[in-house]
Scaffold this active site. Structure first.
Site, short mmCIF file in Angstrom:
data_model
loop_
_atom_site.label_atom_id
_atom_site.label_comp_id
_atom_site.label_asym_id
_atom_site.label_seq_id
_atom_site.Cartn_x
_atom_site.Cartn_y
_atom_site.Cartn_z
CD GLU A 53 -2.01 2.33 1.40
OE1 GLU A 53 -2.83 3.13 0.94
OE2 GLU A 53 -1.05 2.70 2.11
CG ASP A 54 2.88 4.64 2.06
OD1 ASP A 54 3.21 5.12 0.96
OD2 ASP A 54 2.80 5.33 3.10
CG HIS A 114 -3.17 1.71 5.88
ND1 HIS A 114 -4.44 2.00 6.33
CD2 HIS A 114 -3.14 2.09 4.59
CE1 HIS A 114 -5.15 2.54 5.34
NE2 HIS A 114 -4.38 2.61 4.27
CB ILE A 116 5.38 3.30 6.02
CG1 ILE A 116 5.67 3.33 4.52
CG2 ILE A 116 4.79 1.97 6.43
CD1 ILE A 116 6.73 2.31 4.08
CG HIS A 133 -5.37 -0.68 10.16
ND1 HIS A 133 -5.82 0.49 10.76
CD2 HIS A 133 -4.93 -0.31 8.93
CE1 HIS A 133 -5.67 1.50 9.91
NE2 HIS A 133 -5.12 1.04 8.80
CG ASN A 167 -5.24 6.15 4.32
OD1 ASN A 167 -4.15 6.11 3.76
ND2 ASN A 167 -6.33 5.62 3.79
CG ASP A 168 0.44 8.08 4.39
OD1 ASP A 168 1.27 7.40 5.02
OD2 ASP A 168 0.73 8.69 3.34
CG ASN A 223 -5.78 7.76 1.13
OD1 ASN A 223 -4.63 7.37 1.25
ND2 ASN A 223 -6.78 6.91 0.88
CG ASP A 268 -4.17 5.43 -1.83
OD1 ASP A 268 -3.68 5.77 -0.76
OD2 ASP A 268 -4.76 4.34 -1.97
CG ASN A 269 -0.41 6.14 0.10
OD1 ASN A 269 -1.29 6.62 0.81
ND2 ASN A 269 -0.06 4.87 0.17
CA CA Z 1 3.26 7.55 3.50
CA CA Z 2 -3.36 5.47 1.51
#
Ligand code: CA
Ligand code: CA
Length: 354
Positions: A53-54, A114, A116, A133, A167-168, A223, A268-269
Site C-alpha cells: 500500500e505504501d 498501512h 508508512i 491495524h 490512513n497515512d 488519505n 491515494d498516497n
Molecule cells: Ca506515507
Molecule cells: Ca493510503
C-alpha cells in the site's frame, strides 16, 4: 393525514438516498476507464503478491514497503497471512525485496501495516513510522531501523482517540507526526454510512508526546500525506474529492489551507521526488472496481506527476496508466535516481527504470 405525512417523509428519504447514491458513483468515478500509458523498463517485484500500500525511500536509496494490508470488506489475495515490511536497495543493479526482521515482543501475527513514513534524526538514527491495524484497530508503531541487522526494533505503540481510522502519516520528529484519518468513525458500519452520506468529517491530526490536536478538517476522505522538501507545506490527498490540498505549516504545527488542486482520479498516497520536489501520486482511476473486486474486470492503475504545485498553473502528467492487465489498484509511486516503484492496495508492485 398521518399516513400522508409518513408517505411524504419516506419519499423525501428515498429521494435523498438516491441522490447520495448517484453522488457516490461520481465520487468513485464508477464508469471511468483508462488509456494505457506504458513505461519501457518495468518488471513486477518478486515476493509482493498481496499489496504494498505504501512505499518510502531513504536518501541513501533504501526503500521500505508496507505489505499485506487487510481491511473489512476489501479484497485480499492472502487473507490469512499477516503483513510485513520489506526493504529493497535501489543502489543495487538488480535489487530484490527482502522482508525485515522485527524485534521480539512485537505482535507479528496481527501486524497489518498501512501508511508508512521514515524520519532521520539529527544523530542519524532512522525511524520507521507505520500505521497498523491489528484486529482492524488503529495504532501507529514507531520502529528504529537497524541497517546492519536488516531489522526493525519496535520502540512504541501509539493509540489515541483522535486517531480512529488512520490512513497515512508523515513523521516530523522522533515521536512526532501528522496523520490522516480517512473516516471519522472506527466502526465499519458507521464508516460506510459517513462515506455514503458524504459528511466530510475526516481530518488531519498532529501528534507529539506533549500535544495531540486536529490541525485540518472537512475532508471527504483524507488519505495520503507528505511534506514539501523545504518543510514549509503539508500535502494532503482527499481521495473521494479527487483533490490535493496544500497546507501551510506554522511554528506551533497548526496548518492553514493555501490551495486545492482538483484532479480527475481518486488520489491515494503522495511521494516527493527528491531530485525535483515534484509530487508523485498513486491513483485509482475507478474506485468502484477497486472496492468491489471482480477478477474479470479488475481495478486499474494510474500514477501522476505534479510539478510546481505552488504555482498558478501546476503541470500534471500521467507517468503510468494500466487497465489492470499488469498492475491493479496502484496506491503509491516513489522515485529514487530514475528508478520508480509503484505499489498497490492488494495486488503486486512494479519496478521501473526511467
Ligand atoms: Ca506515507
Ligand atoms: Ca493510503
Amino acid at each position: 393525514m398521518g399516513r400522508l405525512l409518513a408517505l411524504s417523509l419516506l419519499g423525501i428519504a428515498l429521494a435523498l438516498l438516491g441522490e447520495r447514491l448517484l453522488a457516490l458513483r461520481n465520487r468513485l468515478k464508477a464508469s471511468r476507464e483508462v488509456e494505457s500509458v506504458d513505461l519501457p523498463n518495468c518488471h513486477l517485484i518478486k515476493g509482493i503478491e498481496a499489496g504494498s500500500e505504501d512505499i518510502d525511500i531513504l536518501p541513501n536509496g533504501l526503500a521500505f514497503f508496507s505489505v499485506g494490508l487487510k481491511c473489512p470488506g476489501l479484497h485480499s489475495f492472502a487473507p490469512d497471512k499477516p503483513g510485513g515490511i520489506l526493504m529493497m536497495d535501489l543502489k543495487e543493479e538488480n535489487p530484490r525485496a527482502l522482508e525485515l526482521r522485527i524485534s521480539r515482543g512485537f505482535n507479528l501475527a496481527s501486524f497489518n501495516p498501512h501508511g508508512i513514513s521514515t524520519f532521520i534524526d539529527s544523530d542519524n538514527t532512522v525511524y520507521l513510522f507505520v500505521v497498523n491495524h491489528p484486529e482492524f484497530k488503529n495504532t501507529v508503531e514507531i520502529f528504529k531501523f537497524e541497517e546492519e541487522e536488516n531489522s526493525l526494533l519496535h520502540l512504541k505503540t501509539i493509540k489515541h482517540e483522535l486517531l480512529p481510522s488512520v490512513n497515512d502519516i508523515i513523521a516530523v520528529g522522533p515521536a512526532h507526526f501528522y496523520a490522516t484519518n480517512d473516516h471519522y468513525f472506527s466502526d465499519p458500519f458507521l464508516k460506510y454510512l459517513e462515506t455514503y452520506l458524504n459528511l466530510h468529517w475526516t481530518n488531519v491530526i498532529y501528534y507529539s508526546p506533549n500535544e495531540v490536536k486536529v490541525v485540518a478538517e472537512g475532508f471527504d476522505s483524507a488519505n495520503g500525506i507528505n511534506i514539501s522538501p523545504d518543510k514549509k507545506y503539508i500535502y494532503v490527498a482527499d481521495m473521494l474529492a479527487h483533490e490535493i490540498h496544500v497546507l501551510e505549516k506554522h511554528p506551533n504545527m497548526n496548518l492553514t489551507q493555501l490551495k486545492v488542486l482538483k484532479l480527475d482520479t481518486l488520489v491515494d498516497n503522495l511521494s516527493i521526488d527528491p531530485s525535483s520536489g515534484d509530487i508523485l501520486v498513486g491513483c485509482h482511476p475507478n474506485g468502484q472496481k477497486l472496492f468491489v473486486y471482480d477478477p474479470n474486470n479488475p481495478p486499474s492503475s494510474e500514477v501522476l506527476r505534479i510539478q510546481n504545485i505552488l504555482s498558478e498553473t501546476p503541470t500534471v502528467t500521467t507517468v503510468y496508466a494500466n487497465n489492470g492487465s499488469v498492475l491493479q489498484g496502484s496506491s503509491v509511486a516513489s522515485v529514487y535516481d530514475r528508478k520508480l516503484l509503484i505499489g498497490t492496495l492488494y495486488h503486486r508492485a512494479l519496478y521501473c527504470q526511467l
